[in-house]
Design a protein around this motif. Structure first.
Motif, PDB file in Angstrom:
ATOM      1  N   LEU A  44       0.814  -1.213   0.000  1.00  0.00           N
ATOM      2  CA  LEU A  44       0.000   0.000   0.000  1.00  0.00           C
ATOM      3  C   LEU A  44       0.846   1.259   0.000  1.00  0.00           C
ATOM      4  N   LYS A  45       0.610   2.092  -1.001  1.00  0.00           N
ATOM      5  CA  LYS A  45       1.312   3.372  -1.108  1.00  0.00           C
ATOM      6  C   LYS A  45       0.303   4.466  -0.834  1.00  0.00           C
ATOM      7  N   TYR A  68      -5.093   8.851  -0.121  1.00  0.00           N
ATOM      8  CA  TYR A  68      -5.612   7.632  -0.746  1.00  0.00           C
ATOM      9  C   TYR A  68      -4.542   6.564  -0.661  1.00  0.00           C
ATOM     10  N   GLN A  69      -4.977   5.307  -0.490  1.00  0.00           N
ATOM     11  CA  GLN A  69      -4.012   4.211  -0.454  1.00  0.00           C
ATOM     12  C   GLN A  69      -4.216   3.339  -1.676  1.00  0.00           C
ATOM     13  N   VAL A  70      -3.117   3.058  -2.362  1.00  0.00           N
ATOM     14  CA  VAL A  70      -3.185   2.263  -3.580  1.00  0.00           C
ATOM     15  C   VAL A  70      -2.273   1.063  -3.424  1.00  0.00           C
ATOM     16  N   CYS A  75      -1.314  -2.050  -9.714  1.00  0.00           N
ATOM     17  CA  CYS A  75      -1.319  -0.728 -10.322  1.00  0.00           C
ATOM     18  C   CYS A  75      -0.144  -0.590 -11.280  1.00  0.00           C
ATOM     19  N   GLY A  76      -0.335   0.187 -12.335  1.00  0.00           N
ATOM     20  CA  GLY A  76       0.766   0.470 -13.255  1.00  0.00           C
ATOM     21  C   GLY A  76       1.861   1.252 -12.557  1.00  0.00           C
ATOM     22  N   ASN A 127       8.884   3.290  -2.299  1.00  0.00           N
ATOM     23  CA  ASN A 127       9.119   3.303  -0.856  1.00  0.00           C
ATOM     24  C   ASN A 127       7.789   3.546  -0.155  1.00  0.00           C
ATOM     25  N   LEU A 128       7.261   2.497   0.480  1.00  0.00           N
ATOM     26  CA  LEU A 128       5.909   2.559   1.034  1.00  0.00           C
ATOM     27  C   LEU A 128       5.814   3.406   2.297  1.00  0.00           C
ATOM     28  N   SER A 129       6.948   3.678   2.948  1.00  0.00           N
ATOM     29  CA  SER A 129       6.899   4.474   4.178  1.00  0.00           C
ATOM     30  C   SER A 129       6.741   5.955   3.883  1.00  0.00           C
ATOM     31  N   LYS A 130       6.991   6.360   2.614  1.00  0.00           N
ATOM     32  CA  LYS A 130       6.836   7.778   2.270  1.00  0.00           C
ATOM     33  C   LYS A 130       5.528   7.952   1.529  1.00  0.00           C
ATOM     34  N   LYS A 131       4.867   9.120   1.754  1.00  0.00           N
ATOM     35  CA  LYS A 131       3.665   9.368   0.963  1.00  0.00           C
ATOM     36  C   LYS A 131       4.010  10.319  -0.176  1.00  0.00           C
ATOM     37  N   THR A 132       3.383  10.083  -1.319  1.00  0.00           N
ATOM     38  CA  THR A 132       3.608  10.928  -2.488  1.00  0.00           C
ATOM     39  C   THR A 132       2.602  12.069  -2.472  1.00  0.00           C
ATOM     40  N   LYS A 133       3.139  13.301  -2.513  1.00  0.00           N
ATOM     41  CA  LYS A 133       2.246  14.461  -2.480  1.00  0.00           C
ATOM     42  C   LYS A 133       2.005  14.940  -3.909  1.00  0.00           C
ATOM     43  N   ILE A 134       0.751  15.151  -4.233  1.00  0.00           N
ATOM     44  CA  ILE A 134       0.405  15.613  -5.579  1.00  0.00           C
ATOM     45  C   ILE A 134      -0.369  16.916  -5.478  1.00  0.00           C
ATOM     46  N   TYR A 135       0.171  17.940  -6.142  1.00  0.00           N
ATOM     47  CA  TYR A 135      -0.458  19.253  -6.166  1.00  0.00           C
ATOM     48  C   TYR A 135      -0.665  19.672  -7.609  1.00  0.00           C
TER      49      TYR A 135
END
Lengths: 292, 176
Positions: A44-45, A68-70, A75-76, A127-135
């Motif tokens: 889960l990312k 959101y968790q994916v 997932c691609g 890296n699942l411990s980091k969250k990806t921020k999207i703006y």
């Protein structure tokens, strides 16, 4: 189930060719057996995505970050794949632009992990411990969620007249010959897809987007100025002859760093400044009398 | 092509048909134009000012990179140097200011502050100068449109940072 086969394909992409044969066998078996991935198998990312709804009421009026968790097993590899998956399976109201999914249309330009790129070309950090921020693209008016208002950018592009202009009317309808050397001058300039990643990464453009043209538009202005077939070089340079259009560039060079196509707007702007300097000194040296 | 399609096409081109060699005007009546480029820009600002659309975040979210960080440091050190120059100029005209500065320096040297702290204080005064000079040279090279590839920008960037620290340390230690 089709999703089972999809899992095997995405895992194959990341595994070595030696192991792929083995994994194909085992996964094809397990896919049919386990219709759904168990909790332990999921990778889960977390994606933290900027959300804003223009039709929001009350305390929903301000922009928020939604998490959101994916499952990366399903997932691609690119961020756009994750966004589409979220929209399909979790939140259909997530709004973003996209089209070609191959880095050529420029629709999915957004700020991922702090830098501007195309979502379809940005690989998900596994890296699942980091969250990806999207703006959305920085310092742009937001229409909804990740969709910025691009009209100013397009109007600025239009203002530099990005088309071939010739004064000699006899050339109309005839092929414009161009030497190989002259055509090579356009390499690295014509490939721009006008995604606006560079312009929206420029702090100078953030503060002066009303009068400063920005690296994308300036690079295209340069592209038409150095095109040997174009005959309006002087007029195109004059369009830039004010304190803001070109000279608000302070060579910060965030633009070249951001370009997802590997182009160099910063260099084009430096060449433009050189051309304008010699153009202006030539004007001063031999001023032409006022026309008509 | 049928006659209907040909008539429709001719009508859509209008008076200025780019196929007609006699028409040398630039074909500028685009299908969806809502005025000139300047008008579109004005409409953009008018529309967005009256709506409640938020501005997407910028400084708070953009990743700090060598490109932008060195650029803002150049600006900041430039302002510091301008301020220092003004202070120096003031010291020459304001009576007693120069002696006051010397007394402060002597006091600091004679105080309980260790040599490392003093070194740090002096570095804080020397480094803005050396950084601004080194990065200034880099800017002058950029003005000739050379060294602007991304790899050069990064290489010269690290070189400027390193050399500015080394030079500042040199000034601090040598100038006693």
């Amino acid at each position: 189930m089709s999703s089972g086969l999809r899992i095997s394909r995405t895992v194959l992409r990341s595994s070595s060719p030696v192991l792929s044969l083995l994994t194909t066998q085992t996964l094809r078996c397990s896919a049919t057996a386990a219709a759904q991935t168990t909790e332990q198998n999921q990778r889960l990312k977390t994606f933290s995505i900027y959300r804003w709804n223009p039709e929001a009421e009350g305390d929903m009026k301000l922009p928020v970050m939604h998490k959101y968790q994916v499952d990366l097993n399903d997932c691609g590899p690119m961020v756009l794949d994750a966004l589409i998956k979220i929209k399909n399976e979790q939140d259909p109201t997530l709004t973003f632009r996209r089209s070609c999914r191959e880095g050529i249309c420029g629709s999915c330009a957004m700020n991922i992990g702090g830098t501007n790129t195309l979502a379809c070309l940005a690989r998900i950090d596994t890296n699942l411990s980091k969250k990806t921020k999207i703006y959305p693209l920085p310092h742009m008016y937001v229409v909804k969620d990740l969709v910025p208002d691009m009209n100013n950018f397009y109007a600025q592009y239009r203002s530099i007249e990005p088309f071939l202009k010739q004064k000699d009317a006899s050339k109309l309808g005839k092929e414009n010959f161009q030497s190989v050397a002259d055509r090579q001058k356009l390499d690295g300039l014509y490939e721009c897809i006008l995604c606006a990643c560079c312009s929206t990464s420029c702090p100078s453009y953030w503060w002066s987007s009303d009068k400063y043209l920005g690296p994308a538009v300036l690079m295209q202005a340069y592209r038409w100025i150095i095109d040997s077939r174009d005959e309006y070089q002087k007029e195109r340079l004059d369009r830039m002859n004010d304190p803001f259009s070109l000279y608000k560039c302070h060579t910060i060079m965030n633009c070249t760093k951001a370009c997802p196509k590997g182009l160099n707007p910063g260099l084009a702007i430096a060449e433009l400044k050189k051309m304008l300097a010699s153009h202006n000194s030539a004007e001063v040296a031999s001023p032409k009398p006022a026309a008509q | 092509m049928s006659i209907i399609t040909r008539v429709a096409l001719r009508k859509s081109y209008g008076v200025c048909n780019p196929m007609n060699p006699a028409c040398s005007q630039v074909y500028n009546s685009a299908l969806k134009s809502t005025g000139s480029a300047q008008q579109q820009m004005d409409e953009f600002w008018a529309k967005n000012k009256e709506t409640n659309r938020p501005m997407s975040p910028h400084l708070t979210i953009y990743k700090p990179q060598l490109t932008s960080m060195l650029s803002i440091t150049h600006r900041a050190t430039g302002m510091m140097l301008a301020g220092a120059t003004c202070a120096f100029a003031a010291a020459t005209v304001i009576p007693g200011a120069a002696e006051c500065a010397l007394q402060t320096a002597n006091y600091l040297h004679g105080s309980m502050l260790g040599s490392l702290v003093l070194f740090d204080i002096k570095m804080c005064l020397a480094w803005p100068l050396t950084f601004h000079v080194c990065n200034g040279v880099r800017h002058l090279i950029w003005d000739s449109a050379s060294g602007l590839s991304l790899s050069s920008v990064y290489t010269t960037g690290w070189a400027v940072l390193l050399s500015s620290l080394v030079l500042a340390a040199l000034f601090t230690l040598v100038m006693q």
